[in-house]
Every structure is written in C-alpha cells, then in structure tokens.
Design an enzyme around this catalytic site. Sequence first.
Site, short mmCIF file in Angstrom:
data_model
loop_
_atom_site.label_atom_id
_atom_site.label_comp_id
_atom_site.label_asym_id
_atom_site.label_seq_id
_atom_site.Cartn_x
_atom_site.Cartn_y
_atom_site.Cartn_z
N ASP A 399 0.83 -1.20 0.00
CA ASP A 399 0.00 0.00 0.00
C ASP A 399 0.87 1.26 0.00
OD1 ASP A 399 -2.82 0.99 0.32
OD2 ASP A 399 -1.94 1.93 2.10
N GLU A 428 1.28 -0.64 -5.18
CA GLU A 428 0.06 0.15 -5.34
C GLU A 428 0.49 1.61 -5.32
OE1 GLU A 428 -3.52 2.40 -3.61
OE2 GLU A 428 -1.57 2.03 -2.69
#
Length: 680
Positions: A399, A428
């Site tokens: 993330d 990401e």
Amino acid sequence: MPDLRDLASVIAMTGRADLRLGITDVAPVVSCGSFSARAVVGEHVPITATVFREGHDAVAADVVVVDPDGNPGPLTRMAPYSQEPDRWLASVVPDREGRWTFRIEAWSDPLATWHHAVEVKIEAGQGPEELANDLEEGARLIEQVAAGADAGWRDRLTDAVVALRDAGRGLPERVAPALAPVVQDYLHDHPVRELVTSTADHEVWVDRPRALYGSWYEFFPRSTGPVVGGVATHGTFTTAADRLPAVAEMGFDVVYLPPIHPIGTVNRKGRNNTLTPEPDDVGSPWAIGSADGGHDAVHPQLGTMEDFRAFVDRTRELGMEVALDFALQAAPDHPWVASHPEWFTTRPDGTIAYAENPPKKYQDIYPVNFDNDPEGIYAECRRVLQVWIDAGVKIFRVDNPHTKPLNFWHWLIWDVKRSHPDVLFLAEAFTRPAMMHQLARVGYTQSYTYFTWRTERGELEEYGRALASTAHYMRPNFFVNTPDILHASLQFGGPPMFRIRAVLASMMSPTWGVYSGYELFEHVAVRPGSEEYLDTEKFQLRPRDFAAAEASGRSLVPYLTRLNEIRRAHPALQQLRTLRFHPIDNPNLLCFSKTDPGSQDAVLVVVTLESHNRQIGTTALDLAAFGLDWHERFTVRDELSGATYDWGQFNYVELDPYHEPAHVFSLSFPRPVTWPPPVP
C-alpha cells in the site's frame, strides 16, 4: 584533457584495453546497469545491441548467458535486426529463478567477409588469377573450421578446400563446394571468430511466471459473513474460504486480501468515512493495530493465525494463491505507537501527525517516519514480512509504496529475495511516472498503473506502447476497479462498459485484477464527481448475494470466466513485450494483437470503447507482426462467439456493445510461420 594518444589514458577512461570492435546500446539494461533487468522463467527475452567496426569487413555477435550458479550456457548467435542498421538481436529463455547475467561478444567474421568479397568479385568479372589470394584465404579459413569438425563434416569441408586450391578446375567449380548453402549454414554455425570484444556482464533477475502473468480477485473476508435478520455479520477466514471455489471457477489465480490485522479503535472512521462511528462500525482495515496486536497479528473477529493458514492451504488446493496487503502505517493505538513513538512524526504541539492527502484526511492512520530510527524500522518491517512468508504468503500488495523511501524498498525487497526468490511484490503506486518507474527499477515485481484513467483510443495505444517498451523492468497489473477507484466510465457506461473494460484489461495486460462487486455491476458513487463507492467496503461490511445475481442474469461471472479461460488457453495473452496496435478507421474502436514466440500462438482483439452505440470500422492490419506478407489470407476464430472468418489486411468490423463489445480472435495460418523474435 587526457592525452588520447596514450594507451594508459584510454584505459583509464574506458577501464578496458580490448574494446577493439564497437558495441553500444545494449538492452535490456536498467539505469546503466544500476539495477537488474527482469524476466520470468520460460519467457523469451530479447537481447539487443548495436555492433559495428571500421571499414567494410563483416562483424557478428553472440550472447553469453550465465545461470544463477555461475555456469555459462552455449553461445547464442545474434541476428541482424533489419529495422535498424548495425542493430543485432537474439532471444534467450531462462529456465529457472534467480540472478542471471549476460554479455555481448562482438567479433570480426572473416568467413562472411570472404564470402561477400568472392561473390562481388565474380559478379564483377574477375577471373581465377585475380582471385588467387581470395581463394587461398577461403581455403585457410575453412581448414580452421574443418580441424574441429566431426569426421563427416571434416571430409566435406576438406573437399571444399581442395576445390578452392585446384587450379585445374574452372572458377565456378572451384568455389561451388564452399558456397553451397548447406556448407554455408555449417560455417555460420561454426564460425571463425576474430578480434573478439566483450561487454561487461549485465544482470537479469528471473522470477517465477506468476510475476508476469495472473488474474487477481480482491475481496474482504469480513464481508463474507451471513446476513441474519437483515443485518450483516462479520465474516471469518472460514466463511471467506467458502467463497474460494467460486473465485477459482471464474479462473482467477490470485486471491488478494486487504489488511487482515487488528483494526484501531482510536479515531476509528464510520460508514462512508464519517468521523462519527457507531458502536458497531468496523473501521478501515488500513488503520492497523490495536490492543489486540499489530502487523504480525490477525483481527480477532476473522479468526486465528491457524485459521489463516487453513485459508491459505484451501486457496492452494483450488489452484490459487494468496496475496496479502502490506501497509506500513499504524492506527493511534497500534503497539508501535506506545513502544516506539520515535517512529512517527511529532507536531510542534506534541501530537503525532496523522496521514493527509488533501482534501482527504486519515485521522485513524499515523504514517511511519523512516528517517527516525531507520535501523529499527527496517528490522521490524523485515520481521513482519517473515511472519507472513512463514504462514504461506508469497505475494504482497504494498500500500502506497511511493510514500516510503526508495532505498528502504531496495534493501527490503532484495533482502527477502535472497532467501525467498519466489516472493513477489506489487506496488500500489498511483503516483507520478518517475516514482512509479523507479519503484519498479529498485525491485518491485509488478505495479498498479494508470489504466483505470485511460479510456480513449489514443491514450490507450500510447500507454500500451509505453508499457511494452519498459517490459524489461516494469510489469503492469491492470485492475478494472479497486475499493478506492470507481471510474466515471463505470458509473455511467452501463453493463456494456464493464465488459469493455474487462476485455481491455485482461487482453492487453498479462496480469489484471477485479475487485469484488465488479461482477455485479456495482457503479454508484458516494457523490457526483467522486470515484469513491457509495457505502464503501473500506468502512463497513458489504455482503453480496452472488447466487441471486447469477440466477437473475445480472451477473458478469460467465463473461469474466470466459475471459480467463481464453487467457489460460493462449500463451500470447500471457506476454507483454509482443503487444502491437493496428490501425482501424473508427476512433471508437481499438485493435491490438499479441504473439507468443515460444508456441507460435497469436491473438487479435478488436474492441469498442463506446458502450451505448453500435460501431463499424475497417482494419489495416500490420501482418508483419504475425510473420505474414501483406497479401496473405488467414482464418480467425472468435473465442467469445465461436464464429470463424476469412481475414486479410483489410477487414470490416461491426460491434454492438449490448450484444458483444469485442472480438477476441485466435489466428490460423495457411502455412507454418517462423515468428519474428520479440522486439523491446
């Protein structure tokens, strides 16, 4: 300035004294060799270089490949790459994971020089007397090759040498044995190499095939609980495992789970990201940590670590694997905050800074400050990863990696790969191109992309070409939607747009992903102009009745299943380097193809980008992409409808988005085709 007449000065500048021939622009090389190029096991990797020399003598080049154990393989002969002068290309296929190296060896090719000289001099009318030296040079060169040949070839080559020296024969008879095609083929494969010039070694890290190819399905285990009396109940790893057979039947390879750790209670967000949660609100999984533990623990309502291991095992039994979210941030009540407050940023008023991405505020999340005690933070992050690797996880979706230091990722990823080379990392990183690409260079296996926001033909073609050109270090993962991203095209494009975007993602990119709910055509945003879902699953339970949707016919499951079946059946769709776009005279239609050099498989896709109206157009296919000449005909079979057509360069296409928005053609050719090698 150094004195370039002095050999010592030249060596000091180049570090080499043996650069006799010119070798430049070697590829694949990442950042001048600062980082590894990338490939996967079984992939045909194109290696190119510009090779040249002074004068007119012929040159040639080989690739020397060294496997992870340090064993060099046989020389791979490079071929001229006709689209560029002096450009040479070879394709190599690594057969195992790990760190490979390659180098280019350029060399003077006296046999080719001799062959060309004899032919042009004979064509110019020169006789045996004028060619006496040439004939003797050829004889001596072929004698060198004959010395290392087996008995059968030694005799044939010796006959050619005898003929070249036999002044009693006519000139055509003297040269014919040496210039016979079968002899020339043998001499090509057994050359005389002179003035051999070698480059430095260049590194290629080879991953397992899943690094390049796979179909991802994302869902929240906590939303898989039963609905009791109209009220959703919290799911567990056990109820989530009940969802796995349906995911496997759709043909997905990777099950991606958002964070499964304890969720903070301090500043917990309510439904739709409100600041006033109700007592039963579940909070955001990305607000990691509470009194129940941190990144190395599982949320108590999901189950235990043993339950998670059972979930991983069940996923494997069904032919899939788990990807787990790795989000380096903390809720205010994460154990790190109490034990290591120095790992966070303290404001002038003494409070810890929470995450912000204006206008968004994340009061329930504290970012980690990697400049405070990096040694301690690095060690803890590595320990946490090992916990989940030991639990059976081999893929991590990371993330917001672009908010952490690049040198941290470079260290962490390669430290993991030293002992676990099969572990993969997905970035990401919806961020600026420079950061996205650098994350790939320093070690990330895959990356999220800008695909979600590329909807028009020109920008899709431009982006696809850009990704294919960087396939030697950056591998895309085309997610059609995420819990954060509901693009306007899906909000207003109707069910046909869901099919269109699924075709584009699954056919253009070797790896693609779907967030749960896509198959149900979920399309309502929290407010106009937003890409956030209404009642977003990030902050609440969102059970779905998949069976009822399929029974009513309002489900994309059969279509997604068919797309994944086609992807598995066609190795061409598991490639990125061979993506090619073809002209078509309607800007609302996109035409592209992929080929697989290993299997001679080819797929051609024509898809509409407009979800409300019928579109017609005429292709102008680049048949050279399939190894065909412009006038040749071939058969195409639509893998979606089963229909077959006789096609050539120019073909009429008509697509109705409400009936079928795309053709996915497999190609059959009238004769065996020698595929051109992939071009970087």
